[in-house]
Design a protein around this motif. Structure first.
Motif: not given
Length: 68
Positions: A3-7
């Motif tokens: 999720a952090a990567m996608l954000c």
């Protein structure tokens, strides 16, 4: 981690940074017990992010080779 990567890709990392940090903090005890867990979890998160983004990536024997 995924999720952090996608954000980050979406440009909304500043909005979710506190939530991501709190979630990752919950992993600290597990990471202390298994030094390879971060590598395994990061790899799985990257593969999931690549799938969601439609990025064509070929994985062979632990090495990552980007395809177009």
């Amino acid at each position: 981690m995924g999720a952090a990567m996608l954000c980050g890709v979406a440009g909304i990392e500043h909005v979710t940074l506190d939530n991501s940090a709190a979630y990752l903090k919950s992993w600290i005890s597990a990471l202390r017990g298994d030094s390879r867990l971060i590598v395994t979890a990061s790899s799985a998160a990257q593969k999931a992010a690549d799938l969601i983004l439609g990025t064509q990536v070929e994985y062979t024997q632990g090495n990552e080779v980007k395809a177009s």
